[in-house]
Design a protein around this motif. Structure first.
Motif, mmCIF file in Angstrom:
data_model
loop_
_atom_site.group_PDB
_atom_site.id
_atom_site.type_symbol
_atom_site.label_atom_id
_atom_site.label_comp_id
_atom_site.label_asym_id
_atom_site.label_seq_id
_atom_site.Cartn_x
_atom_site.Cartn_y
_atom_site.Cartn_z
ATOM 1 N N ILE A 186 0.460 -39.468 34.221
ATOM 2 C CA ILE A 186 -0.669 -39.497 35.148
ATOM 3 C C ILE A 186 -0.741 -40.868 35.814
ATOM 4 C CG2 ILE A 186 -3.172 -39.253 35.383
ATOM 5 C CD1 ILE A 186 -1.570 -36.677 34.613
ATOM 6 N N LEU A 187 -0.994 -40.861 37.108
ATOM 7 C CA LEU A 187 -1.110 -42.088 37.899
ATOM 8 C C LEU A 187 -2.489 -42.146 38.554
ATOM 9 C CD1 LEU A 187 2.360 -41.824 39.681
ATOM 10 C CD2 LEU A 187 1.828 -43.040 37.556
ATOM 11 N N PRO A 188 -3.061 -43.372 38.695
ATOM 12 C CA PRO A 188 -2.585 -44.638 38.162
ATOM 13 C C PRO A 188 -2.845 -44.760 36.663
ATOM 14 C CG PRO A 188 -4.707 -44.966 39.193
ATOM 15 C CD PRO A 188 -4.324 -43.517 39.438
ATOM 16 N N ALA A 189 -2.541 -45.911 36.096
ATOM 17 C CA ALA A 189 -2.793 -46.158 34.681
ATOM 18 C C ALA A 189 -4.291 -46.069 34.390
ATOM 19 C CB ALA A 189 -2.267 -47.535 34.295
ATOM 20 N N PRO A 190 -4.664 -45.761 33.149
ATOM 21 C CA PRO A 190 -6.090 -45.685 32.807
ATOM 22 C C PRO A 190 -6.884 -46.920 33.238
ATOM 23 C CG PRO A 190 -4.781 -44.851 30.996
ATOM 24 C CD PRO A 190 -3.803 -45.410 31.989
ATOM 25 N N SER A 191 -6.298 -48.085 33.110
ATOM 26 C CA SER A 191 -7.014 -49.316 33.458
ATOM 27 C C SER A 191 -7.304 -49.428 34.950
ATOM 28 C CB SER A 191 -6.221 -50.541 32.995
ATOM 29 O OG SER A 191 -4.936 -50.565 33.605
ATOM 30 N N ASN A 192 -6.629 -48.626 35.777
ATOM 31 C CA ASN A 192 -6.812 -48.718 37.230
ATOM 32 C C ASN A 192 -7.466 -47.495 37.853
ATOM 33 O OD1 ASN A 192 -5.889 -51.300 37.857
ATOM 34 N ND2 ASN A 192 -3.761 -50.653 37.951
ATOM 35 N N VAL A 193 -7.696 -46.445 37.077
ATOM 36 C CA VAL A 193 -8.145 -45.201 37.698
ATOM 37 C C VAL A 193 -9.513 -45.364 38.378
ATOM 38 C CG1 VAL A 193 -9.264 -44.190 35.660
ATOM 39 C CG2 VAL A 193 -8.191 -42.695 37.378
ATOM 40 N N LEU A 194 -10.365 -46.250 37.867
ATOM 41 C CA LEU A 194 -11.680 -46.495 38.467
ATOM 42 C C LEU A 194 -11.756 -47.880 39.111
ATOM 43 C CD1 LEU A 194 -13.914 -44.924 35.679
ATOM 44 C CD2 LEU A 194 -13.358 -43.935 37.910
ATOM 45 N N ARG A 195 -10.608 -48.413 39.447
ATOM 46 C CA ARG A 195 -10.560 -49.787 39.961
ATOM 47 C C ARG A 195 -11.431 -49.993 41.195
ATOM 48 N NH1 ARG A 195 -5.034 -52.916 41.962
ATOM 49 N NH2 ARG A 195 -6.058 -54.841 42.691
ATOM 50 N N ALA A 196 -11.490 -49.015 42.076
ATOM 51 C CA ALA A 196 -12.272 -49.179 43.306
ATOM 52 C C ALA A 196 -13.734 -49.469 43.007
ATOM 53 C CB ALA A 196 -12.155 -47.931 44.182
ATOM 54 N N PHE A 197 -14.229 -48.990 41.870
ATOM 55 C CA PHE A 197 -15.638 -49.163 41.529
ATOM 56 C C PHE A 197 -15.910 -50.427 40.722
ATOM 57 C CE2 PHE A 197 -15.424 -44.341 41.670
ATOM 58 C CZ PHE A 197 -15.879 -44.281 42.986
ATOM 59 N N ARG A 198 -14.891 -51.240 40.499
ATOM 60 C CA ARG A 198 -15.141 -52.551 39.875
ATOM 61 C C ARG A 198 -15.692 -53.531 40.903
ATOM 62 N NH1 ARG A 198 -9.427 -53.354 37.309
ATOM 63 N NH2 ARG A 198 -9.253 -51.481 36.036
ATOM 64 N N GLN A 199 -15.396 -53.291 42.159
ATOM 65 C CA GLN A 199 -15.944 -54.089 43.255
ATOM 66 C C GLN A 199 -17.422 -53.718 43.402
ATOM 67 O OE1 GLN A 199 -14.159 -52.776 46.849
ATOM 68 N NE2 GLN A 199 -15.395 -54.045 48.203
ATOM 69 N N PRO A 200 -18.341 -54.688 43.355
ATOM 70 C CA PRO A 200 -19.764 -54.331 43.439
ATOM 71 C C PRO A 200 -20.084 -53.515 44.690
ATOM 72 C CG PRO A 200 -19.525 -56.607 42.757
ATOM 73 C CD PRO A 200 -18.142 -56.133 43.152
ATOM 74 N N LEU A 201 -20.891 -52.515 44.516
ATOM 75 C CA LEU A 201 -21.359 -51.705 45.639
ATOM 76 C C LEU A 201 -22.031 -52.572 46.694
ATOM 77 C CD1 LEU A 201 -22.163 -49.000 47.001
ATOM 78 C CD2 LEU A 201 -24.087 -48.890 45.397
ATOM 79 N N SER A 202 -22.767 -53.569 46.249
ATOM 80 C CA SER A 202 -23.502 -54.426 47.177
ATOM 81 C C SER A 202 -22.589 -55.227 48.096
ATOM 82 C CB SER A 202 -24.411 -55.381 46.398
ATOM 83 O OG SER A 202 -23.642 -56.185 45.509
ATOM 84 N N ASP A 203 -21.323 -55.390 47.715
ATOM 85 C CA ASP A 203 -20.393 -56.176 48.527
ATOM 86 C C ASP A 203 -19.698 -55.363 49.619
ATOM 87 O OD1 ASP A 203 -20.977 -58.318 46.923
ATOM 88 O OD2 ASP A 203 -19.055 -58.334 45.856
ATOM 89 N N VAL A 204 -19.802 -54.045 49.574
ATOM 90 C CA VAL A 204 -19.004 -53.201 50.469
ATOM 91 C C VAL A 204 -19.473 -53.345 51.912
ATOM 92 C CG1 VAL A 204 -18.311 -50.843 51.034
ATOM 93 C CG2 VAL A 204 -18.492 -51.561 48.630
ATOM 94 N N ARG A 205 -18.528 -53.607 52.800
ATOM 95 C CA ARG A 205 -18.806 -53.694 54.238
ATOM 96 C C ARG A 205 -17.989 -52.701 55.040
ATOM 97 N NH1 ARG A 205 -17.758 -59.015 56.732
ATOM 98 N NH2 ARG A 205 -15.989 -59.279 55.343
ATOM 99 N N VAL A 206 -16.820 -52.336 54.491
ATOM 100 C CA VAL A 206 -15.910 -51.410 55.172
ATOM 101 C C VAL A 206 -15.446 -50.384 54.152
ATOM 102 C CG1 VAL A 206 -13.730 -51.160 56.433
ATOM 103 C CG2 VAL A 206 -15.130 -53.225 56.750
ATOM 104 N N LEU A 207 -15.433 -49.135 54.557
ATOM 105 C CA LEU A 207 -14.946 -48.044 53.708
ATOM 106 C C LEU A 207 -13.694 -47.457 54.351
ATOM 107 C CD1 LEU A 207 -15.253 -45.842 51.467
ATOM 108 C CD2 LEU A 207 -16.693 -44.586 53.114
#
Length: 261
Positions: free
Chosen positions: A69-90
């Motif tokens: 399975i890809l990506p590795a378990p440590s990266n599967v939720l990587r996008a959500f490690r970036q704080p929601l409050s910091d998002v400017r572009v999706l």
């Protein structure tokens, strides 16, 4: 610890929660939500927490059944490690690259050591050069974009190695829909919408448009070699995004990537 190993019930009470970086998919399903994602993401994803745990358990079952399975378990939720409050572009992608060693948990990105880079990413760099004059890079590390508040989110966050689209309709869509809705409906302290621009490449990405409310959208064909010539090339998404961010009083994204990761 292999993903197929089960934690016995006594261990759950006697040991501290394991780090998300050191466990398999089945174990991730047992961790508190705020250990899986940034704290502000945990708040908005709480309504879909049961679905998230179900899909992580499903991934554990896939591994137990002999599937890579890809990506590795440590990266599967990587996008959500970036704080929601910091998002400017999706930037919305489809699902992870199915080639082993490519998927890193951020849409369109690959590990900095991967050579050659995927052709879709090469086309993104070609358009970046045409749009802003930044020379294409040989690597696919897009973490500099993520660090500036660019949320690189796939619609589906996992895939069987070698089987593109194999984890569609397994539960991820509800989770990423909740995430996209949350991003699009943030407000500032004065009640005005938080700055945001959405970049939607291809038909799959276009399906999230109803979730975006009044968010400015830049949409075009997908950068895949099969479709890039049908509207992606020449779409100037990077300069247009910066113009829309400036209109919202939020500065710009520095899209140029370092020569090496």
């Amino acid at each position: 610890m292999p993903a197929s190993d089960a934690l016995d019930s006594d261990a759950l009470f006697e040991l501290e929660s394991p780090s998300p970086d050191a466990v398999g998919f089945a174990e991730l399903a047992l961790l508190p939500l705020d250990e899986l994602v940034a704290p502000d993401w945990a708040g908005v994803l709480a309504p879909v927490e049961p679905q998230l745990r179900d899909v992580l358990a499903f991934l554990g079952g896939e591994v137990a059944g002999g599937h890579a399975i890809l990506p590795a378990p440590s990266n599967v939720l990587r996008a959500f490690r970036q704080p929601l409050s910091d998002v400017r572009v999706l930037i919305v992608g489809q699902d992870p690259y199915p080639t082993p060693g490519h998927a890193v948990g951020l849409s369109f990105a690959v590990d900095g050591a991967t050579r050659p880079i995927p052709r879709s990413l090469a086309n993104i760099y070609r358009e970046l050069d045409a749009d802003l004059g930044f020379a294409p890079r040989i690597h696919g590390d897009l973490s500099r974009w993520a660090d500036q508040g660019v949320l690189l989110l796939n619609r589906v966050l996992s895939v069987r190695a070698g089987e593109a689209g194999s984890h569609r309709n397994k539960g991820w869509e509800a989770i990423t829909a909740a995430a996209i809705t949350a991003v699009a409906h943030r407000v500032r302290a004065d009640g005005t919408p938080a700055p945001l621009v959405a970049i939607l490449w291809g038909k799959d990405a276009g399906t999230v448009r109803p979730l975006l409310g009044s968010t400015p959208v830049i949409a075009s064909a997908h950068p895949s070699p099969l479709s890039a010539a049908r509207g992606f090339f020449g779409s100037r998404p990077f300069s247009r995004t910066n113009a829309l961010l400036r209109e919202q009083g939020d500065g710009t994204v520095e899209w140029e990537l370092p020569p090496l990761p």
